[in-house]
Design a protein around this motif. Structure first.
Motif, short mmCIF file in Angstrom:
data_model
loop_
_atom_site.label_atom_id
_atom_site.label_comp_id
_atom_site.label_asym_id
_atom_site.label_seq_id
_atom_site.Cartn_x
_atom_site.Cartn_y
_atom_site.Cartn_z
N ALA A 1 0.89 -1.25 0.06
CA ALA A 1 0.01 0.05 0.02
C ALA A 1 0.99 1.26 -0.12
O ALA A 1 0.27 2.26 0.17
N PHE A 2 2.26 1.13 0.08
CA PHE A 2 3.02 2.25 0.38
C PHE A 2 2.82 3.24 -1.04
O PHE A 2 2.65 4.48 -0.70
N ASP A 3 3.00 2.82 -2.19
CA ASP A 3 2.73 3.93 -3.42
C ASP A 3 1.54 4.56 -3.47
O ASP A 3 1.38 5.65 -4.02
N SER A 4 0.45 4.04 -2.86
CA SER A 4 -0.82 4.71 -3.24
C SER A 4 -1.50 5.36 -1.94
O SER A 4 -2.23 5.83 -1.87
N ALA A 5 -0.78 5.27 -0.78
CA ALA A 5 -1.01 5.69 0.57
C ALA A 5 -1.03 7.34 0.50
O ALA A 5 0.21 7.74 -0.04
N ARG A 6 -1.99 7.68 0.71
CA ARG A 6 -2.31 9.27 0.55
C ARG A 6 -1.28 10.12 1.20
O ARG A 6 -0.76 11.00 0.76
N PRO A 7 -0.79 9.80 2.79
CA PRO A 7 -0.16 10.56 3.43
C PRO A 7 1.29 10.53 2.83
O PRO A 7 2.12 11.39 2.84
N ILE A 8 1.63 9.32 2.27
CA ILE A 8 2.90 9.26 1.42
C ILE A 8 3.10 9.80 0.17
O ILE A 8 3.97 10.60 -0.06
N ARG A 9 2.06 9.77 -0.52
CA ARG A 9 1.86 10.65 -1.86
C ARG A 9 2.11 12.15 -1.67
O ARG A 9 2.87 12.77 -2.33
N GLN A 10 1.36 12.42 -0.48
CA GLN A 10 1.61 13.94 -0.18
C GLN A 10 3.04 14.18 0.19
O GLN A 10 3.56 15.25 -0.10
N TRP A 11 3.62 13.39 0.97
CA TRP A 11 5.17 13.68 1.70
C TRP A 11 6.01 13.43 0.31
O TRP A 11 7.08 14.30 0.34
N ARG A 12 5.65 12.71 -0.61
CA ARG A 12 6.60 12.32 -1.65
C ARG A 12 6.72 13.70 -2.55
O ARG A 12 7.79 13.74 -3.34
N GLU A 13 5.82 14.52 -2.69
CA GLU A 13 5.74 15.61 -3.35
C GLU A 13 6.75 16.73 -2.87
O GLU A 13 7.05 17.46 -3.31
N GLN A 14 6.97 16.48 -1.65
CA GLN A 14 7.95 17.64 -0.97
C GLN A 14 9.22 17.12 -0.33
O GLN A 14 10.11 17.53 -0.44
N TRP A 15 9.57 15.68 -0.43
CA TRP A 15 10.84 15.24 0.18
C TRP A 15 11.92 15.40 -0.92
O TRP A 15 11.53 15.22 -2.24
N PRO A 16 13.05 15.26 -0.35
CA PRO A 16 14.23 15.51 -1.38
C PRO A 16 14.41 14.52 -2.19
O PRO A 16 14.11 13.22 -2.01
N ALA A 17 15.00 14.86 -3.43
CA ALA A 17 15.45 13.54 -4.35
C ALA A 17 16.10 12.49 -3.98
O ALA A 17 16.10 11.47 -4.34
N SER A 18 17.00 12.66 -2.88
CA SER A 18 17.78 11.50 -2.35
C SER A 18 16.88 10.42 -1.74
O SER A 18 17.35 9.37 -1.93
N PHE A 19 15.94 10.78 -1.28
CA PHE A 19 14.95 9.89 -0.67
C PHE A 19 14.52 9.02 -1.79
O PHE A 19 14.40 7.65 -1.53
N GLU A 20 14.06 9.44 -2.71
CA GLU A 20 13.55 8.65 -3.92
C GLU A 20 14.68 7.75 -4.62
O GLU A 20 14.51 6.50 -4.79
N ARG A 21 15.97 8.07 -4.54
CA ARG A 21 17.10 7.35 -5.22
C ARG A 21 17.45 6.30 -4.11
O ARG A 21 17.68 5.30 -4.59
N LEU A 22 17.12 6.47 -3.03
CA LEU A 22 17.77 5.56 -1.98
C LEU A 22 16.36 4.44 -1.79
O LEU A 22 16.72 3.28 -1.65
N LEU A 23 15.31 5.01 -1.94
CA LEU A 23 14.10 3.91 -2.00
C LEU A 23 14.26 2.84 -3.48
O LEU A 23 14.05 1.84 -3.17
N GLU A 24 14.57 3.38 -4.43
CA GLU A 24 14.87 2.72 -5.73
C GLU A 24 16.03 1.80 -5.50
O GLU A 24 16.00 0.57 -5.89
N ARG A 25 17.08 2.20 -4.71
CA ARG A 25 18.22 1.33 -4.57
C ARG A 25 17.74 0.14 -3.64
O ARG A 25 18.26 -0.88 -3.78
N PHE A 26 17.18 0.70 -2.56
CA PHE A 26 16.79 -0.58 -1.58
C PHE A 26 15.80 -1.66 -2.62
O PHE A 26 16.05 -2.71 -2.07
N LYS A 27 14.83 -0.98 -3.28
CA LYS A 27 13.94 -2.20 -3.91
C LYS A 27 14.93 -2.93 -5.06
O LYS A 27 14.58 -4.06 -5.10
N SER A 28 15.74 -2.38 -5.65
CA SER A 28 16.61 -2.83 -6.36
C SER A 28 17.69 -4.05 -5.95
O SER A 28 17.69 -5.16 -6.44
N SER A 29 17.91 -3.81 -4.62
CA SER A 29 18.91 -4.69 -4.08
C SER A 29 18.02 -5.79 -3.12
O SER A 29 18.57 -6.77 -2.85
#
Length: 390
Positions: A282-310
């Motif tokens: 439910a992470f990607d579609s959760a409203r509080p996370i979607r609102q937060w992702r609009e504001q958090w730094p690009a480094s958070f998104e890169r770290l998330l992708e690295r975690f999912k990849s590894s």
């Protein structure tokens, strides 16, 4: 002929000389400001001294009883005391019912308020704005001089700071019929005002509410989140002018900036992290996370992708949520710095981010470990030769 019959359509008014520091007039006006880049309708409160002409202005998102009281309290602080008589329209925040003549049934909370500050309210006759003509004219003055061009600010607080500076600067002129400037008359009347009480009026409301299945409470048609473990329980909400605090069993469980309107949601993403770690899908579609992702730094998104990849989709999200939870202990600024460094150094697990944070707060001279593998796989091929050993 009209004069002989006593019928005269023209109205006449009596020139007045108000007593020093005795009376002030109250009114509200409407305007628009650019707040956070968006055109926003606002209500502005005006209090004007009848003697000196000095005025105070403050803006709010709406005109409610709490904002009405809050505006008075800021005005009293600005003037340095309380006028003995305050003159109003028959506004519903103060008047419950208009009776015959000057009689009014006042709102109970307003009775407590003016008793606390020891002033007497006086209400105009219906549809008789000229009875407080000074402040009526001032509303137009504020709109033309303080709200044109449209103020561009990041917050209501910034707008009110600007208006306060305008009010302080106002008064280096003479009002028609007066021998002194406004600021000089204002200095005279200060000593005639009623002293402020040592403790300000408690301008809060307390209500009980039940947390729904979305871990929010509904207050004034708007939703405010609490940690998901409180779903289904009753909480106590303490409503301030611009904030809401939520308590369970005497413990504060959430604080939010108050919103006005209908069906607005104030969601703290941290309130949902524990549940999302159990339900990573439910992470990607959760409203509080979607609102937060609009504001958090690009480094958070890169770290998330690295975690999912590894680590894989589900485990990567779970481990990334563990990183987000570190904000509870270390704060948003430190977490951002740690995530930035983790991205630069190739870290692939929450343990690596935690290690960086611990190093940031320690006096150790050793640099944090970097380039951590997500999983250390030992070489067990050597054990194959042990099969023949007796």
């Amino acid at each position: 002929m009209k004069l002989r019959l006593g019928v005269n359509e023209n109205k006449a008014f009596i020139p007045l000389d108000p007593d020093c520091g005795q009376e002030a007039e109250i009114d509200w006006g409407t305007a628009t400001a650019i707040i956070g880049g968006k055109p926003t309708p606002i209500r502005f409160f005006c209090m004007r001294s009848k003697y000196s002409g000095k005025h105070f202005v403050r803006c709010y998102p709406c005109e409610r009883q709490q904002t009405f009281f809050d505006a008075h309290m800021h005005a009293f602080a600005f003037f340095g005391g309380v006028f003995r008589i305050l003159i109003y329209d028959n506004l519903t925040t103060a008047v419950q019912k208009v009776l015959k003549g000057k009689d009014r049934v006042e709102q109970e909370a307003f009775v407590r308020f003016h008793a606390y500050y020891n002033f007497t309210p006086r209400f105009c006759n219906p549809a008789s704005g000229h009875e407080k003509g000074g402040v009526e004219g001032m509303v137009g003055f504020v709109r033309r001089n303080y709200m044109v061009p449209l103020p561009r600010v990041e917050s209501m607080e910034e707008l009110n700071d600007r208006l306060l500076c305008d009010c302080v600067a106002y008064g280096n002129h003479q009002i028609s019929g007066r021998e002194k400037r406004v600021v000089e008359l204002f200095e005279e009347e200060k000593e005639h005002l009623i002293c402020l009480p040592p403790v300000a009026f408690s301008n809060i409301q307390v209500v009980d509410s039940k947390v729904n299945t979305y871990a929010t409470v509904l207050i004034d048609k708007n939703h405010y989140s609490v940690p998901t473990r409180y779903a289904g329980f009753r909480v106590k909400a303490v409503l301030g002018v611009d904030s809401i605090e939520l308590f369970y069993d005497g413990k504060k469980v959430a604080t939010h900036k108050r919103v006005f309107g209908n069906n607005k949601w104030r969601l703290n993403p941290d309130h949902y992290l524990d549940l999302l770690q159990q339900r990573p899908q439910a992470f990607d579609s959760a409203r509080p996370i979607r609102q937060w992702r609009e504001q958090w730094p690009a480094s958070f998104e890169r770290l998330l992708e690295r975690f999912k990849s590894s680590q894989g989709e589900a485990w990567g999200i779970k481990d990334f949520i563990s990183v987000l939870m570190l904000c509870r202990e270390h704060g948003a600024d430190d977490l951002k710095a740690a995530v930035d460094l983790a991205v630069e150094t190739g870290i692939r697990s929450s343990d690596g981010v935690k290690h960086i944070l611990l190093h940031m707060h320690s006096r150790s001279t050793f640099a944090p470990l970097t380039n951590w593998p997500s999983t250390i796989v030992p070489d067990i091929s050597a054990y194959g030769c042990l099969g023949g050993v007796q």
